[in-house]
Scaffold this motif. Structure first.
Motif, mmCIF file in Angstrom:
data_model
loop_
_atom_site.group_PDB
_atom_site.id
_atom_site.type_symbol
_atom_site.label_atom_id
_atom_site.label_comp_id
_atom_site.label_asym_id
_atom_site.label_seq_id
_atom_site.Cartn_x
_atom_site.Cartn_y
_atom_site.Cartn_z
ATOM 1 N N TRP A 12 56.913 35.335 35.543
ATOM 2 C CA TRP A 12 57.394 36.650 35.928
ATOM 3 C C TRP A 12 56.672 37.701 35.105
ATOM 4 O O TRP A 12 56.592 37.603 33.879
ATOM 5 N N PRO A 15 55.696 44.223 37.760
ATOM 6 C CA PRO A 15 54.772 44.533 38.852
ATOM 7 C C PRO A 15 53.931 45.787 38.625
ATOM 8 O O PRO A 15 52.764 45.829 39.015
ATOM 9 N N ASP A 16 54.489 46.803 37.979
ATOM 10 C CA ASP A 16 53.716 48.027 37.769
ATOM 11 C C ASP A 16 52.581 47.816 36.773
ATOM 12 O O ASP A 16 51.505 48.383 36.933
ATOM 13 N N ALA A 19 49.776 45.051 38.559
ATOM 14 C CA ALA A 19 49.361 45.257 39.953
ATOM 15 C C ALA A 19 47.940 44.768 40.246
ATOM 16 O O ALA A 19 47.701 44.221 41.326
ATOM 17 N N LEU A 21 46.486 42.169 39.488
ATOM 18 C CA LEU A 21 46.466 40.735 39.782
ATOM 19 C C LEU A 21 46.772 40.435 41.246
ATOM 20 O O LEU A 21 46.340 39.417 41.773
ATOM 21 N N GLU A 22 47.483 41.347 41.894
ATOM 22 C CA GLU A 22 47.830 41.142 43.299
ATOM 23 C C GLU A 22 46.605 41.185 44.205
ATOM 24 O O GLU A 22 46.637 40.656 45.310
ATOM 25 N N GLU A 23 45.538 41.790 43.736
ATOM 26 C CA GLU A 23 44.313 41.918 44.526
ATOM 27 C C GLU A 23 43.400 40.702 44.411
ATOM 28 O O GLU A 23 42.444 40.572 45.166
ATOM 29 N N ALA A 26 43.392 33.582 44.911
ATOM 30 C CA ALA A 26 43.971 32.529 44.067
ATOM 31 C C ALA A 26 42.917 31.801 43.245
ATOM 32 O O ALA A 26 43.153 31.464 42.080
ATOM 33 N N TYR A 37 44.906 38.911 31.842
ATOM 34 C CA TYR A 37 45.866 39.995 31.618
ATOM 35 C C TYR A 37 45.207 41.138 30.846
ATOM 36 O O TYR A 37 45.406 42.306 31.159
ATOM 37 N N CYS A 41 44.420 44.188 33.198
ATOM 38 C CA CYS A 41 45.658 44.974 33.105
ATOM 39 C C CYS A 41 45.833 45.668 31.756
ATOM 40 O O CYS A 41 46.793 46.427 31.584
ATOM 41 N N GLU A 89 55.316 38.694 29.469
ATOM 42 C CA GLU A 89 55.432 37.617 30.468
ATOM 43 C C GLU A 89 56.626 36.739 30.120
ATOM 44 O O GLU A 89 56.884 36.463 28.954
#
Length: 107
Positions: A12, A15-16, A19, A21-23, A26, A37, A41, A89
């Motif tokens: 977990w 998300p802000d 973000a 990593l969502e792009e 896999a 990270y 980020c 995390e």
């Protein structure tokens, strides 16, 4: 044999802050998340606290790990923190108890 998973992990992240990593596809994550990270980020993991417990595999977890339902598993819960001690995390890992090995170096 390389085909049997060693761990099943849930991670977990805020998300802000994560973000970017969502792009990623896999296969772009690689084996180590903490350098990713930092690079994508700006979040540096400086320390972590872990708790180990024993449990038994639920049917879903057993299927993911290639175990019979109810098999003994080790559970590692980790909170990774930055230099300012803010949580970065939360991770929960499950591994088959019979294949489990944990090493800690204390200095």
């Amino acid at each position: 044999d390389g085909a049997t998973p060693l761990l099943a992990e849930e991670i977990w992240l805020a998300p802000d802050r994560f973000a970017p990593l969502e792009e990623l596809a896999a296969d772009a994550f690689g084996d180590l998340l903490y350098p990713l990270y930092e690079r994508l980020c700006g979040e540096v993991v400086a320390m972590a606290d872990e708790t180990l417990t024993a449990s038994s595999a639920t049917p879903a977890l057993a299927a993911r790990l290639g175990l019979p339902a109810g098999a003994p598993v080790m559970v590692i819960e980790r909170i990774a923190r930055g230099y300012d001690r803010h949580p970065i995390e939360w991770r929960r890992s499950h591994g088959a108890a019979e294949r489990f090995r944990y090493r800690v170096e204390i200095r």
